[in-house]
Design a protein around this motif. Structure first.
Motif, short mmCIF file in Angstrom:
data_model
loop_
_atom_site.label_atom_id
_atom_site.label_comp_id
_atom_site.label_asym_id
_atom_site.label_seq_id
_atom_site.Cartn_x
_atom_site.Cartn_y
_atom_site.Cartn_z
N CYS A 4 1.13 -3.04 -7.08
CA CYS A 4 0.82 -4.16 -6.19
C CYS A 4 0.15 -5.26 -7.01
O CYS A 4 -0.46 -4.99 -8.04
CB CYS A 4 -0.13 -3.72 -5.09
SG CYS A 4 0.52 -2.44 -4.04
N ASN A 5 0.26 -6.48 -6.51
CA ASN A 5 -0.38 -7.61 -7.21
C ASN A 5 -1.87 -7.36 -7.44
O ASN A 5 -2.39 -7.66 -8.51
CB ASN A 5 -0.20 -8.90 -6.42
CG ASN A 5 1.22 -9.38 -6.42
OD1 ASN A 5 2.03 -8.95 -7.24
ND2 ASN A 5 1.54 -10.26 -5.51
N ILE A 6 -2.56 -6.79 -6.46
CA ILE A 6 -4.00 -6.56 -6.59
C ILE A 6 -4.31 -5.58 -7.72
O ILE A 6 -5.31 -5.73 -8.41
CB ILE A 6 -4.61 -6.10 -5.24
CG1 ILE A 6 -6.14 -6.19 -5.28
CG2 ILE A 6 -4.17 -4.71 -4.88
CD1 ILE A 6 -6.69 -7.56 -5.23
N VAL A 7 -3.43 -4.62 -7.94
CA VAL A 7 -3.63 -3.66 -9.02
C VAL A 7 -3.54 -4.38 -10.38
O VAL A 7 -4.34 -4.14 -11.28
CB VAL A 7 -2.60 -2.51 -8.93
CG1 VAL A 7 -2.66 -1.61 -10.15
CG2 VAL A 7 -2.82 -1.72 -7.66
N VAL A 8 -2.57 -5.28 -10.50
CA VAL A 8 -2.42 -6.04 -11.75
C VAL A 8 -3.61 -6.97 -11.94
O VAL A 8 -4.16 -7.08 -13.04
CB VAL A 8 -1.09 -6.82 -11.76
CG1 VAL A 8 -0.98 -7.68 -13.01
CG2 VAL A 8 0.09 -5.87 -11.67
N LEU A 9 -4.06 -7.61 -10.86
CA LEU A 9 -5.23 -8.49 -10.96
C LEU A 9 -6.47 -7.72 -11.39
O LEU A 9 -7.25 -8.20 -12.22
CB LEU A 9 -5.49 -9.18 -9.61
CG LEU A 9 -4.52 -10.28 -9.25
CD1 LEU A 9 -4.75 -10.73 -7.81
CD2 LEU A 9 -4.65 -11.46 -10.19
N ARG A 10 -6.66 -6.55 -10.84
CA ARG A 10 -7.82 -5.73 -11.23
C ARG A 10 -7.74 -5.33 -12.69
O ARG A 10 -8.75 -5.31 -13.40
CB ARG A 10 -7.92 -4.50 -10.34
CG ARG A 10 -8.40 -4.82 -8.96
CD ARG A 10 -8.49 -3.58 -8.08
NE ARG A 10 -9.08 -3.94 -6.81
CZ ARG A 10 -8.71 -3.44 -5.64
NH1 ARG A 10 -7.75 -2.53 -5.59
NH2 ARG A 10 -9.29 -3.82 -4.54
N ARG A 36 6.94 -9.13 -1.62
CA ARG A 36 7.08 -8.10 -2.64
C ARG A 36 8.08 -8.55 -3.70
O ARG A 36 9.10 -9.16 -3.40
CB ARG A 36 7.59 -6.82 -1.99
CG ARG A 36 7.75 -5.68 -2.96
CD ARG A 36 8.17 -4.43 -2.23
NE ARG A 36 8.34 -3.37 -3.22
CZ ARG A 36 8.98 -2.26 -2.99
NH1 ARG A 36 9.49 -2.04 -1.81
NH2 ARG A 36 9.10 -1.36 -3.92
N TYR A 37 7.75 -8.24 -4.93
CA TYR A 37 8.68 -8.47 -6.05
C TYR A 37 9.02 -7.09 -6.57
O TYR A 37 8.14 -6.28 -6.81
CB TYR A 37 8.01 -9.27 -7.16
CG TYR A 37 7.34 -10.52 -6.69
CD1 TYR A 37 8.08 -11.68 -6.46
CD2 TYR A 37 5.97 -10.58 -6.46
CE1 TYR A 37 7.47 -12.84 -6.03
CE2 TYR A 37 5.36 -11.73 -6.03
CZ TYR A 37 6.11 -12.86 -5.81
OH TYR A 37 5.52 -14.01 -5.37
N SER A 38 10.28 -6.80 -6.75
CA SER A 38 10.61 -5.47 -7.24
C SER A 38 11.87 -5.49 -8.09
O SER A 38 12.70 -6.40 -7.99
CB SER A 38 10.80 -4.50 -6.08
OG SER A 38 11.92 -4.85 -5.31
#
Length: 72
Positions: A4-10, A36-38
């Protein structure tokens, strides 16, 4: 691997040693924004393809090459 985007941001916040509460500003979703981007690489993998690089290692390398102070 699904991130998820938040995981990458973290992960980026951790790499640049910035507390999460200062790493980004949440804004309301925009109309028409992609939810979602996949990418499905199962067909490539069935043909024998394997990634040559590790996502977390490459993210750290890319972020380390940026001048993150300009985003502060």
């Amino acid at each position: 691997m699904v991130l998820c985007n938040i995981v990458v941001l973290r992960a980026i916040a951790k790499i640049i040693d910035v507390p999460e509460d200062r790493a980004w500003v949440s804004v309301p979703d925009r109309s028409g924004q992609d939810v979602r981007y996949s990418l499905d690489d199962s067909r490539l993998k069935s043909l024998g393809w394997r990634p040559r690089r590790n996502f977390q290692e490459e993210l750290a390398r890319i972020v380390s090459e940026l001048d993150v102070t300009r985003f502060a």
